[in-house]
Design an enzyme around this catalytic site. Structure first.
Site, PDB file in Angstrom:
ATOM      1  N   SER A   1       0.743  -1.116   0.112  1.00 55.61           N
ATOM      2  CA  SER A   1       0.034   0.049  -0.096  1.00 55.61           C
ATOM      3  C   SER A   1       0.688   1.106  -0.310  1.00 55.61           C
ATOM      4  CB  SER A   1      -0.897   0.025   1.606  1.00 55.61           C
ATOM      5  OG  SER A   1      -0.972   1.307   1.355  1.00 55.61           O
TER       6      SER A   1
ATOM      7  N   TYR B   1      -0.409  -0.508  10.634  1.00 51.34           N
ATOM      8  CA  TYR B   1      -0.889  -0.906   9.204  1.00 51.34           C
ATOM      9  C   TYR B   1       0.252   0.113   8.286  1.00 51.34           C
ATOM     10  CZ  TYR B   1      -2.808  -1.497   4.470  1.00 51.34           C
ATOM     11  OH  TYR B   1      -3.523  -1.688   2.930  1.00 51.34           O
TER      12      TYR B   1
HETATM   13  P1  NAP Z   1     -10.093  -7.865   3.119  1.00 55.58           P
HETATM   14  O1  NAP Z   1     -11.412  -7.084   1.723  1.00 55.58           O
HETATM   15  O2  NAP Z   1      -9.650  -7.287   4.465  1.00 55.58           O
HETATM   16  O3  NAP Z   1      -9.852  -8.482   3.133  1.00 55.58           O
HETATM   17  C1  NAP Z   1      -8.819  -9.238   3.621  1.00 55.58           C
HETATM   18  C2  NAP Z   1      -8.304 -10.192   3.161  1.00 55.58           C
HETATM   19  O4  NAP Z   1      -7.375 -10.925   3.847  1.00 55.58           O
HETATM   20  C3  NAP Z   1      -9.359 -11.705   3.257  1.00 55.58           C
HETATM   21  O5  NAP Z   1      -9.768 -12.986   2.726  1.00 55.58           O
HETATM   22  C4  NAP Z   1      -9.061 -12.148   5.106  1.00 55.58           C
HETATM   23  O6  NAP Z   1      -9.661 -13.531   5.612  1.00 55.58           O
HETATM   24  C5  NAP Z   1      -7.600 -12.048   4.850  1.00 55.58           C
HETATM   25  N1  NAP Z   1      -7.016 -12.357   6.286  1.00 55.58           N
HETATM   26  C6  NAP Z   1      -6.775 -11.171   6.657  1.00 55.58           C
HETATM   27  N2  NAP Z   1      -5.781 -12.049   7.825  1.00 55.58           N
HETATM   28  C7  NAP Z   1      -5.476 -13.204   7.002  1.00 55.58           C
HETATM   29  C8  NAP Z   1      -4.667 -14.448   7.627  1.00 55.58           C
HETATM   30  N3  NAP Z   1      -4.070 -14.344   8.818  1.00 55.58           N
HETATM   31  N4  NAP Z   1      -4.295 -15.341   7.149  1.00 55.58           N
HETATM   32  C9  NAP Z   1      -5.280 -16.056   5.704  1.00 55.58           C
HETATM   33  N5  NAP Z   1      -5.971 -15.186   5.725  1.00 55.58           N
HETATM   34  C10 NAP Z   1      -5.926 -13.665   5.952  1.00 55.58           C
HETATM   35  O7  NAP Z   1      -9.098  -6.967   2.819  1.00 55.58           O
HETATM   36  P2  NAP Z   1      -9.046  -6.312   0.856  1.00 55.58           P
HETATM   37  O8  NAP Z   1      -9.013  -4.673   1.198  1.00 55.58           O
HETATM   38  O9  NAP Z   1      -9.382  -7.219  -0.089  1.00 55.58           O
HETATM   39  O10 NAP Z   1      -7.483  -5.517   1.046  1.00 55.58           O
HETATM   40  C11 NAP Z   1      -6.446  -6.981   0.794  1.00 55.58           C
HETATM   41  C12 NAP Z   1      -5.314  -6.076   0.094  1.00 55.58           C
HETATM   42  O11 NAP Z   1      -4.791  -5.036  -0.482  1.00 55.58           O
HETATM   43  C13 NAP Z   1      -3.979  -6.160   1.502  1.00 55.58           C
HETATM   44  O12 NAP Z   1      -2.857  -7.128   1.184  1.00 55.58           O
HETATM   45  C14 NAP Z   1      -4.161  -4.818   1.621  1.00 55.58           C
HETATM   46  O13 NAP Z   1      -3.899  -4.006   2.455  1.00 55.58           O
HETATM   47  C15 NAP Z   1      -3.857  -4.216   0.443  1.00 55.58           C
HETATM   48  N6  NAP Z   1      -4.287  -2.689   0.064  1.00 55.58           N
HETATM   49  C16 NAP Z   1      -5.664  -2.614   0.179  1.00 55.58           C
HETATM   50  C17 NAP Z   1      -6.487  -1.087  -0.157  1.00 55.58           C
HETATM   51  C18 NAP Z   1      -8.179  -1.026   0.023  1.00 55.58           C
HETATM   52  O14 NAP Z   1      -8.302  -0.183  -0.695  1.00 55.58           O
HETATM   53  N7  NAP Z   1      -9.139  -1.950   0.145  1.00 55.58           N
HETATM   54  C19 NAP Z   1      -5.668  -0.353  -0.228  1.00 55.58           C
HETATM   55  C20 NAP Z   1      -3.965  -0.576  -0.450  1.00 55.58           C
HETATM   56  C21 NAP Z   1      -3.871  -1.675  -0.393  1.00 55.58           C
HETATM   57  P3  NAP Z   1     -10.998 -13.193   6.550  1.00 55.58           P
HETATM   58  O15 NAP Z   1     -11.951 -13.122   5.338  1.00 55.58           O
HETATM   59  O16 NAP Z   1     -10.743 -14.915   6.915  1.00 55.58           O
HETATM   60  O17 NAP Z   1     -11.031 -12.417   7.394  1.00 55.58           O
END
Ligand code: NAP
Length: 236
Positions: free
Chosen positions: A144, A159
């Site tokens: 990120s 984070y």
């Molecule tokens: P999200 O909707 O919160 O989904 C997170 C995923 O990670 C879920 O499938 C969750 O599983 C899984 N997870 C969490 N802890 C885990 C663990 N210990 N082992 C395995 N799986 C685990 O997040 P997202 O927005 O899709 O983000 C995906 C990636 O993009 C992340 O790396 C995040 O930091 C990055 N990112 C996101 C944004 C944004 O605006 N959304 C911006 C910049 C970067 P459960 O369903 O079991 O909880």
């Protein structure tokens, strides 16, 4: 028919991870859809199969904080499909907008670091033997811009520091796997409408996932050891 590229996506039962799994399936990859809750992963895999004709998607259980899960995954991979070409370290937690660097709960900081930094590092260590064997190894750390050094301020300390450290690990892994032709990069998907990003984010899951898929499907002469969004370099 050529053997499909085998790709593992962690945290792929929802959000950007599910979007990445869907887009890789559309490109004909054999997708190992990782989730810590296997039932949730099976449901997501079923969704991808419904949406993408001829999708080759297999749910695999993986909590990235658990060394025992990672060891079991290595065993599973060795048995079938016996290879791995692409690792997408996507799973992460806790965009802690409610915390300040001077007062942050350090137990919470440690939990975030354990998932967001050590998790991808652990997976990279365990799975790099497969990536090194692959003729087209790719390793993508979903990071990120909140972890870019130039962007660091006082907020989201758990984070942001976890992603800054993930960026550092990306550079080191890239150096370690360079001679084997594995392209290791960090990617920011942008601000995306997921459970983490919230409903006001600018980008769809499809757009955010495309930024990640770009790095997962680079040609052999593509960049390595960089930080990108939408295929364009970001400052560390
Ligand atoms: P999200 O909707 O919160 O989904 C997170 C995923 O990670 C879920 O499938 C969750 O599983 C899984 N997870 C969490 N802890 C885990 C663990 N210990 N082992 C395995 N799986 C685990 O997040 P997202 O927005 O899709 O983000 C995906 C990636 O993009 C992340 O790396 C995040 O930091 C990055 N990112 C996101 C944004 C944004 O605006 N959304 C911006 C910049 C970067 P459960 O369903 O079991 O909880």
């Amino acid at each position: 028919m050529s053997t499909p590229i085998v790709s593992l996506v962690t945290g792929a039962n929802r959000g950007i991870g599910l979007g990445v799994a869907r887009q890789l399936a559309q490109r004909g990859h054999h997708v190992l859809l990782g989730s810590r809750d296997l039932d949730a992963g099976r449901e997501a895999a079923e969704t991808v199969r419904r949406e993408v004709s001829d999708a080759l998607v297999q749910a695999v259980q993986i909590d990235v904080t658990k060394a025992s899960d990672v060891a079991a995954l290595v065993d599973t991979l060795q048995q079938s499909p016996g290879r791995l070409d692409v690792l997408v370290n996507n799973a992460a937690i806790d965009y802690d907008t409610d915390q300040h660097v001077l007062t942050a709960d350090l137990d919470r900081v440690e939990r975030v670091w354990t998932t967001n930094t050590l998790g991808p590092w652990r997976l990279a260590q365990a799975l790099s033997p497969f990536l090194r064997e692959s003729p087209h190894g790719r390793l993508v750390n979903v990071s990120s811009e909140a972890g870019a050094l130039h962007a660091l301020r006082t907020g989201t300390p758990a984070y942001s520091h976890s992603k800054a450290a993930l960026n550092a690990i990306t550079i080191m892994l890239s150096a370690a796997l360079k001679d084997d032709g594995v392209l290791v990069n960090a990617v920011c998907p942008g601000w995306v409408r997921t459970d983490m990003g919230g409903p006001n984010a600018h980008r769809s899951v499809e757009e955010g996932a495309a930024s990640v898929v770009w790095a997962a499907t680079l040609p052999d002469d593509g960049p390595r050891g960089g930080f990108f969004r939408d295929g364009k370099p970001l400052d560390w």
